[in-house]
Design an enzyme around this catalytic site. Structure first.
Site, PDB file in Angstrom:
ATOM      1  CE1 TYR A  14      -3.763  -2.126   0.496  1.00 23.23           C
ATOM      2  CE2 TYR A  14      -2.239  -3.403   2.397  1.00 23.23           C
ATOM      3  CZ  TYR A  14      -3.499  -3.347   1.519  1.00 23.23           C
ATOM      4  OH  TYR A  14      -4.453  -4.372   1.611  1.00 23.23           O
ATOM      5  CG  HIS A  19      -6.744   5.061   1.245  1.00 18.87           C
ATOM      6  ND1 HIS A  19      -7.516   6.034   1.606  1.00 18.87           N
ATOM      7  CD2 HIS A  19      -7.530   4.142   1.794  1.00 18.87           C
ATOM      8  CE1 HIS A  19      -8.603   5.977   2.191  1.00 18.87           C
ATOM      9  NE2 HIS A  19      -8.870   4.478   2.440  1.00 18.87           N
ATOM     10  CE1 TYR A  64      -3.426  -3.665   5.921  1.00 20.31           C
ATOM     11  CE2 TYR A  64      -3.471  -4.700   8.066  1.00 20.31           C
ATOM     12  CZ  TYR A  64      -2.869  -4.599   6.641  1.00 20.31           C
ATOM     13  OH  TYR A  64      -1.928  -5.422   6.494  1.00 20.31           O
ATOM     14  CG  ASN A  66     -11.755   0.165   6.771  1.00 20.10           C
ATOM     15  OD1 ASN A  66     -11.809   0.946   6.153  1.00 20.10           O
ATOM     16  ND2 ASN A  66     -12.430  -0.784   6.036  1.00 20.10           N
ATOM     17  CG  ASN A 112     -14.390   3.202   5.348  1.00 20.11           C
ATOM     18  OD1 ASN A 112     -15.308   3.727   5.640  1.00 20.11           O
ATOM     19  ND2 ASN A 112     -14.115   2.405   4.303  1.00 20.11           N
TER      20      ASN A 112
END
EC number: 3.1.1.29
Length: 206
Positions: A14, A19, A64, A66, A112
């Site tokens: 990632y 993001h 993560y 969320n 989120n």
């Protein structure tokens, strides 16, 4: 003291995602201002330092995206700080690429990470919104934010991270509007903005 939180997802997979621009800015703050080495705590990684005379802890949640609120809540509880001493740096699809806005509270626009933080500590923390652009349709958003920045985008991403880091002391001092204005002018000077567009910042700067 203040807590600066960068949002993103952990791991090499990632690392270059849109993001993860919150992680990128926080990493740059640590590099440019001689913060302590990163260490694991509060369900994340932290580094400590000083910006313009203000003691700052940087936090990258490793939960993560969320579940980011769990790490923020742990750190806030440990330091006994309120929402007014927390700034969250995050990607914002509702802003054009390279644009920055700063605000306290407000909606989460489907983010989120913000949803999790608001659920754990409340909604009245500072958000440093880092524009990554909208893909044009709701069904494309997931792949957009979890996609890497294109090669053509890297110049503005690197410039934005550097400029935001250089001016982060203004956030530490509560001068949100000055921060947004300085970033805007510096990015404009580098040719990343149209001259006829005005930056808007936070309201706390008097």
């Amino acid at each position: 003291m203040r807590l600066f939180v960068g949002l993103g997802n952990p791991g090499a997979k990632y690392q270059g995602n849109r993001h993860n621009i919150g992680f990128m800015v926080i990493d740059e703050i640590a590099r440019r201002h001689g913060f302590s080495p990163w260490r694991r705590r509060f369900q994340g990684e932290t580094a400590d330092g000083v910006l313009d005379g203000e003691r700052i802890t940087l936090l990258k949640p490793l939960t993560y995206m969320n579940e980011s609120g769990r790490a923020v809540q742990d750190a806030a509880s440990f330091y006994k700080i309120g929402q007014n001493e927390i700034a969250v740096f995050h990607d914002e699809i509702e802003l054009p690429p390279a644009k920055v806005r700063v605000k306290v509270g407000g909606g989460i626009a489907g983010h989120n990470g913000l949803r999790s933080i608001s659920a754990h500590i409340g909604n009245d923390y500072l958000r440093v919104r880092l524009g990554v652009g909208h893909p044009g349709a709701k069904e494309l958003v997931h792949n957009h934010v979890l996609g890497d920045f294109a090669k053509s985008e890297r110049p503005w991403v690197e410039a934005l991270c550097e400029i935001a880091a250089d001016n982060a002391g203004l956030i530490a001092k509560g001068k949100d509007a000055s921060f947004a204005n300085k970033v805007h002018l510096a990015m404009q000077a580098k040719g990343f903005y149209d001259n006829d567009k005005q930056a808007k910042g936070g309201e706390r700067d008097k």
